[in-house]
Design a protein around this motif. Sequence first.
Motif, PDB file in Angstrom:
ATOM      1  N   LEU A  98       5.655   7.359 -11.449  1.00  7.95           N
ATOM      2  CA  LEU A  98       4.807   6.202 -11.211  1.00  7.95           C
ATOM      3  C   LEU A  98       5.293   5.499  -9.948  1.00  7.95           C
ATOM      4  N   PRO A  99       4.435   4.670  -9.338  1.00  4.72           N
ATOM      5  CA  PRO A  99       4.868   3.920  -8.159  1.00  4.72           C
ATOM      6  C   PRO A  99       6.103   3.075  -8.464  1.00  4.72           C
ATOM      7  N   GLN A 100       7.046   3.065  -7.531  1.00  2.00           N
ATOM      8  CA  GLN A 100       8.270   2.275  -7.713  1.00  2.00           C
ATOM      9  C   GLN A 100       8.020   0.822  -7.343  1.00  2.00           C
ATOM     10  N   ALA A 101       8.977  -0.032  -7.659  1.00  3.92           N
ATOM     11  CA  ALA A 101       8.900  -1.431  -7.218  1.00  3.92           C
ATOM     12  C   ALA A 101       8.935  -1.455  -5.697  1.00  3.92           C
ATOM     13  N   PRO A 102       8.288  -2.419  -5.078  1.00  6.07           N
ATOM     14  CA  PRO A 102       8.231  -2.433  -3.612  1.00  6.07           C
ATOM     15  C   PRO A 102       9.627  -2.436  -2.995  1.00  6.07           C
ATOM     16  N   ALA A 103       9.829  -1.595  -1.980  1.00  6.23           N
ATOM     17  CA  ALA A 103      11.116  -1.550  -1.286  1.00  6.23           C
ATOM     18  C   ALA A 103      11.238  -2.759  -0.376  1.00  6.23           C
TER      19      ALA A 103
ATOM     20  N   PRO B 243       2.802  -1.432   8.361  1.00 11.14           N
ATOM     21  CA  PRO B 243       4.057  -1.409   7.597  1.00 11.14           C
ATOM     22  C   PRO B 243       4.671  -0.001   7.562  1.00 11.14           C
ATOM     23  N   GLY B 244       5.978   0.034   7.813  1.00 10.23           N
ATOM     24  CA  GLY B 244       6.683   1.312   7.764  1.00 10.23           C
ATOM     25  C   GLY B 244       6.606   1.969   6.399  1.00 10.23           C
ATOM     26  N   GLN B 245       6.412   1.151   5.337  1.00 12.74           N
ATOM     27  CA  GLN B 245       6.349   1.718   3.976  1.00 12.74           C
ATOM     28  C   GLN B 245       5.227   2.742   3.826  1.00 12.74           C
TER      29      GLN B 245
ATOM     30  N   ILE C 157       0.859  -1.202   0.000  1.00 11.88           N
ATOM     31  CA  ILE C 157       0.000   0.000   0.000  1.00 11.88           C
ATOM     32  C   ILE C 157       0.888   1.242   0.000  1.00 11.88           C
ATOM     33  N   GLY C 158       2.094   1.084   0.546  1.00 10.86           N
ATOM     34  CA  GLY C 158       3.057   2.182   0.544  1.00 10.86           C
ATOM     35  C   GLY C 158       3.511   2.590  -0.847  1.00 10.86           C
ATOM     36  N   ASN C 159       3.267   1.739  -1.855  1.00 13.27           N
ATOM     37  CA  ASN C 159       3.599   2.105  -3.224  1.00 13.27           C
ATOM     38  C   ASN C 159       2.439   2.730  -3.963  1.00 13.27           C
TER      39      ASN C 159
END
Lengths: 229, 225
Positions: B208-213, A163-165, A142-144
């Motif tokens: 755009l949204p990046q790949a998940p960290a 989540p910290g994200q 969800i952080g993305n």
Amino acid sequence: MMTRIWMILSLCLWIFITSYRSNAVQSDIDCLRSIKQSLQDPENLLSSWDFSNSTEGFICRFTGVECWHPDESRVLNIYLSDMGLKGQFPLGLKNCTSLTGLDLSSNKLEGSLPANMSDIVGYITSLDLSSNNFVGEIPGTIGNCSFLNVLRLNNNHFTGQIPGQLGALKRMKEFSVANNGLTGQVPFFGNFTPSASSYAGNPGLCGGPLSPCEDTKKNNSGLIIGNTL
Amino acid sequence: MDRMPSQISTFSLLLFILVLYNFSTVDGNAEGDALFALKTRLTDPNNVLQSWDPTLINPCMWLHVTCNFQNSVSRVDLGNANLNGQLVPELGQLVNLQYLEIFGNNISGIIPEELGNLTSLVSLDLYENQLQGHIPKTLGKLQKLRYLRLNNNALRGTIPYSLTTITTLQVLDLSNNHLRGYVPVNGSFSHFTPISFANNPKLIVPALPQAPAPAPAPAPAPLVS
């Protein structure tokens, strides 16, 4: 012979013209069909979701569906709050590729959220899943969903840590995870500071506007934060 | 001498009535004149504007025109009407206009900056035409605007920052144009995603949204005995 060729040519031209102007996004139609199939609708409030007569922009007339343009089947927002809906988070939402708003609040949805949320609702700006029976952890992806302005997950049964994200969400204006089973350190949001009420009703959240988290290394008399039930 | 006052008073009464009548017809006609100016600048092969008769007292009986209870134009509905030609600055005189729907035609030329005077406007739909030039920054004055759809035209230049001050804006579609520069992200624009700006090759859109960290290490949990 010539008239037949002209007829075929004009037919081809007509098909070309109408298909060029027609922006009906088949994926959006599939998205809504899949939502209807995957959810139980005991109050039959989705009866307007009829896929049999597909004219231009027909899904725009469905209950709870708002399109980008009234004559084009491309979904902007889905508002299905308080409709007695049951089932899991509809994975078919992935095919609503232009979706920016989703409100499934106050239903009887259950199960956990998919781990790849940003693949499913990557452009979402407002996500309201509050007052359902969702379980499991809040997905970090969800952080993305970097365009999120409003995230309401309150009044469910989410567990584990937030989540910290989620702290990466720079456009966040409204956030609530109140009344769940969440524990641990709350995310660091930067410019945006959720109030304590955003976190209320969780057994073991700490940090941010709440009491600071205790370091596990501390060998002390055991300061207890939160319930011990 | 006795008759003079009564003649004068009759005359002034007639004059008063004439003036009043004149004013009431001018009010109705101003909006009719504005719409008729639009008609003269449009080519109308399907005759959708056939009922637009400027000799009527007001345009409220014209097809595709809706008036409010004060006989002032509130809607113009000319979507998908096969119209060619251009828009006119006179449209800015329709001060009670709430819906300007001229989408899906072949209209060229610019968006008149006078549209910024339509302060009651809730919906501005000029999408799917061949409009050129810039998005006027005067549109930032449309403080009740909810729908702004200018997609699928040939609009150039930058997106005016004044649009970010329109807090009522719910649906924005500027896709499929030739806009350039940076997309604003402040004010009401924080609710808009790259979808609203797609297919403007020179426009610089928010990432755009990046790949998940990778997931961070779990933070210390509170002590619970």
